[in-house]
Design a protein around this motif. Sequence first.
Motif, mmCIF file in Angstrom:
data_model
loop_
_atom_site.group_PDB
_atom_site.id
_atom_site.type_symbol
_atom_site.label_atom_id
_atom_site.label_comp_id
_atom_site.label_asym_id
_atom_site.label_seq_id
_atom_site.Cartn_x
_atom_site.Cartn_y
_atom_site.Cartn_z
ATOM 1 N N LYS A 1 9.293 -4.129 -5.766
ATOM 2 C CA LYS A 1 10.671 -4.417 -6.164
ATOM 3 C C LYS A 1 11.539 -3.159 -6.181
ATOM 4 O O LYS A 1 12.769 -3.251 -6.123
ATOM 5 N N LEU A 2 10.901 -2.008 -6.256
ATOM 6 C CA LEU A 2 11.646 -0.750 -6.280
ATOM 7 C C LEU A 2 11.677 -0.092 -4.898
ATOM 8 O O LEU A 2 12.029 1.083 -4.765
ATOM 9 N N ASN A 3 11.288 -0.879 -3.884
ATOM 10 C CA ASN A 3 11.392 -0.447 -2.474
ATOM 11 C C ASN A 3 10.580 0.804 -2.140
ATOM 12 O O ASN A 3 11.028 1.663 -1.371
ATOM 13 N N PHE A 4 9.388 0.904 -2.742
ATOM 14 C CA PHE A 4 8.457 1.935 -2.296
ATOM 15 C C PHE A 4 7.982 1.576 -0.889
ATOM 16 O O PHE A 4 8.181 0.452 -0.414
ATOM 17 N N LYS A 5 7.324 2.503 -0.228
ATOM 18 C CA LYS A 5 6.873 2.256 1.139
ATOM 19 C C LYS A 5 5.792 1.176 1.171
ATOM 20 O O LYS A 5 4.931 1.117 0.302
ATOM 21 N N ASN A 6 5.862 0.334 2.217
ATOM 22 C CA ASN A 6 4.938 -0.791 2.317
ATOM 23 C C ASN A 6 3.479 -0.365 2.367
ATOM 24 O O ASN A 6 2.613 -1.039 1.802
ATOM 25 N N ASN A 7 3.181 0.747 3.036
ATOM 26 C CA ASN A 7 1.771 1.158 3.126
ATOM 27 C C ASN A 7 1.211 1.537 1.753
ATOM 28 O O ASN A 7 0.041 1.296 1.456
ATOM 29 N N GLU A 8 2.053 2.096 0.892
ATOM 30 C CA GLU A 8 1.636 2.427 -0.468
ATOM 31 C C GLU A 8 1.417 1.162 -1.290
ATOM 32 O O GLU A 8 0.427 1.038 -2.020
ATOM 33 N N ILE A 9 2.338 0.211 -1.145
ATOM 34 C CA ILE A 9 2.232 -1.057 -1.875
ATOM 35 C C ILE A 9 0.987 -1.824 -1.429
ATOM 36 O O ILE A 9 0.228 -2.343 -2.262
ATOM 37 N N ILE A 10 0.770 -1.892 -0.122
ATOM 38 C CA ILE A 10 -0.404 -2.595 0.407
ATOM 39 C C ILE A 10 -1.693 -1.940 -0.100
ATOM 40 O O ILE A 10 -2.659 -2.638 -0.466
ATOM 41 N N ALA A 11 -1.715 -0.624 -0.172
ATOM 42 C CA ALA A 11 -2.906 0.089 -0.659
ATOM 43 C C ALA A 11 -3.214 -0.292 -2.107
ATOM 44 O O ALA A 11 -4.384 -0.471 -2.484
ATOM 45 N N HIS A 12 -2.183 -0.436 -2.923
ATOM 46 C CA HIS A 12 -2.383 -0.839 -4.325
ATOM 47 C C HIS A 12 -2.908 -2.279 -4.401
ATOM 48 O O HIS A 12 -3.838 -2.571 -5.156
ATOM 49 N N TYR A 13 -2.301 -3.181 -3.625
ATOM 50 C CA TYR A 13 -2.782 -4.571 -3.595
ATOM 51 C C TYR A 13 -4.231 -4.622 -3.102
ATOM 52 O O TYR A 13 -5.047 -5.390 -3.621
ATOM 53 N N GLN A 14 -4.535 -3.824 -2.090
ATOM 54 C CA GLN A 14 -5.886 -3.809 -1.542
ATOM 55 C C GLN A 14 -6.898 -3.361 -2.597
ATOM 56 O O GLN A 14 -8.000 -3.913 -2.691
ATOM 57 N N LYS A 15 -6.510 -2.380 -3.405
ATOM 58 C CA LYS A 15 -7.381 -1.897 -4.477
ATOM 59 C C LYS A 15 -7.642 -3.012 -5.482
ATOM 60 O O LYS A 15 -8.790 -3.223 -5.915
ATOM 61 N N SER A 16 -6.611 -3.749 -5.846
ATOM 62 C CA SER A 16 -6.765 -4.871 -6.773
ATOM 63 C C SER A 16 -7.644 -5.961 -6.162
ATOM 64 O O SER A 16 -8.515 -6.522 -6.836
ATOM 65 N N TYR A 17 -7.412 -6.239 -4.874
ATOM 66 C CA TYR A 17 -8.212 -7.255 -4.181
ATOM 67 C C TYR A 17 -9.684 -6.853 -4.147
ATOM 68 O O TYR A 17 -10.567 -7.658 -4.456
ATOM 69 N N ASP A 18 -9.959 -5.611 -3.799
ATOM 70 C CA ASP A 18 -11.345 -5.144 -3.700
ATOM 71 C C ASP A 18 -12.053 -5.165 -5.050
ATOM 72 O O ASP A 18 -13.228 -5.543 -5.143
ATOM 73 N N LEU A 19 -11.325 -4.767 -6.107
ATOM 74 C CA LEU A 19 -11.925 -4.749 -7.443
ATOM 75 C C LEU A 19 -12.100 -6.146 -8.028
ATOM 76 O O LEU A 19 -12.983 -6.365 -8.856
ATOM 77 N N GLY A 20 -11.260 -7.097 -7.584
ATOM 78 C CA GLY A 20 -11.226 -8.400 -8.249
ATOM 79 C C GLY A 20 -11.779 -9.573 -7.474
ATOM 80 O O GLY A 20 -11.630 -10.726 -7.897
ATOM 81 N N LYS A 21 -12.420 -9.326 -6.339
ATOM 82 C CA LYS A 21 -12.898 -10.433 -5.492
ATOM 83 C C LYS A 21 -13.861 -11.374 -6.215
ATOM 84 O O LYS A 21 -13.914 -12.557 -5.920
ATOM 85 N N GLU A 22 -14.623 -10.848 -7.153
ATOM 86 C CA GLU A 22 -15.605 -11.670 -7.862
ATOM 87 C C GLU A 22 -15.069 -12.194 -9.190
ATOM 88 O O GLU A 22 -15.774 -12.883 -9.919
ATOM 89 N N SER A 23 -13.831 -11.866 -9.496
ATOM 90 C CA SER A 23 -13.244 -12.266 -10.775
ATOM 91 C C SER A 23 -12.564 -13.628 -10.661
ATOM 92 O O SER A 23 -12.181 -14.059 -9.569
ATOM 93 N N THR A 24 -12.422 -14.329 -11.795
ATOM 94 C CA THR A 24 -11.672 -15.595 -11.801
ATOM 95 C C THR A 24 -10.202 -15.364 -12.164
ATOM 96 O O THR A 24 -9.432 -16.314 -12.218
ATOM 97 N N ALA A 25 -9.833 -14.105 -12.414
ATOM 98 C CA ALA A 25 -8.423 -13.793 -12.648
ATOM 99 C C ALA A 25 -7.662 -13.952 -11.334
ATOM 100 O O ALA A 25 -8.252 -13.934 -10.252
ATOM 101 N N TYR A 26 -6.353 -14.091 -11.422
ATOM 102 C CA TYR A 26 -5.550 -14.399 -10.233
ATOM 103 C C TYR A 26 -5.132 -13.171 -9.444
ATOM 104 O O TYR A 26 -4.515 -13.289 -8.383
ATOM 105 N N TYR A 27 -5.477 -11.975 -9.907
ATOM 106 C CA TYR A 27 -4.960 -10.757 -9.280
ATOM 107 C C TYR A 27 -5.416 -10.589 -7.836
ATOM 108 O O TYR A 27 -4.628 -10.169 -6.980
#
Length: 367
Positions: free
Chosen positions: A288-314
Amino acid sequence: RLKFEEYSTAAYEFIKAYKLLEKNQEKFPDFVLNKKGLGLIHALLGAVPEQFQWILNLAGLEGGIDLGFSELNEVLNSEECKLYETEVLFLLSFLQINLTENDELNQQYLDRIGERYQNNLLLNFAAARLSHNLGLNDYCLNVLENRSSFKRKLSFYYLDYLQGMSYLYKLDYKKAKNKFEYFSVNFKGVNYIKSAYHKLAWIAFLQQNSEKKDEYFAKVISEGNTSIDEDKVALKDAESVYFSSPVLLKARLLYDGGYYEKALSQIIAFEQIDNIEYWYRLARIKSKLNFKNNEIIAHYQKSYDLGKESTAYYAPMSALQIGLIYEKQSEFVKAEIYFNKCLSMSGSDYERGIHQKAKSGLGRVSD
């Protein structure tokens, strides 16, 4: 029917209504108003879960969100259907809120509603939800505070719940608490009751009132039902006595209200960088603060990798958001990969809504 997971009945009723409307369209092809019903059904067909898609295919039903929106917009902009403008505007807003993520359309429908929200409770609801989706919490509060109060109208207590949420996004605990208590006492239905007590527990937690927190969690367990996602999540949290950290919870609330700079200031104080929620919220805020897409994707990817086995929605939400970013960049192959990753994950909180948006995205990038 879909909202209450009555999928078989929904499919049957879709088929019946679809056939009648199609027959009427063939008989009277110039009757524009027929597209009000057809447009609604065509849009909702895109939300039918994958496991029931075969029923629709077997019955020969075709449609999709884009087709449905196109037909409803034709009715909305038709001079001969002017009488139905308010109804169709509400339907379009409702579909937009629930099925897609398009800020341009959110703003377009909000502008079309104008100040009519003051005298029409359904348009008040629509304007409040559209402005919330746009991160315009102060405008949303203005809408809710200036709604019709005609005594003859049926009370619409859900608007009080939404008002409580808007105060909570500002971290105005006193006003939020008053609204949630008013809603839970006066609303005689069952939906959002658990969620209201859940939010009261959040307020007590943030105010470090453990006695009240426990009292509200007990109410989450004993009151209301779990037909909707918000109440399911509330019950799950109450039964496990789960809270995020105060820092992440405040960052979440500020983000949801559109106070992105404040949310960023809040979250940078958090130190547990192996936390799934931290990376997800950091990505949401930076997007929402218009950071670079590659930085944003990297953060989402980190959440995805850490949370793949979780039942949380992240994790599934992170996959969805990465897919949406790639879609905007016209990298449709990558977008398709992440929409499918999202759809492959089951058992998470808010699964139905997340999967609906991933499925819509998949339909767009596959065309």
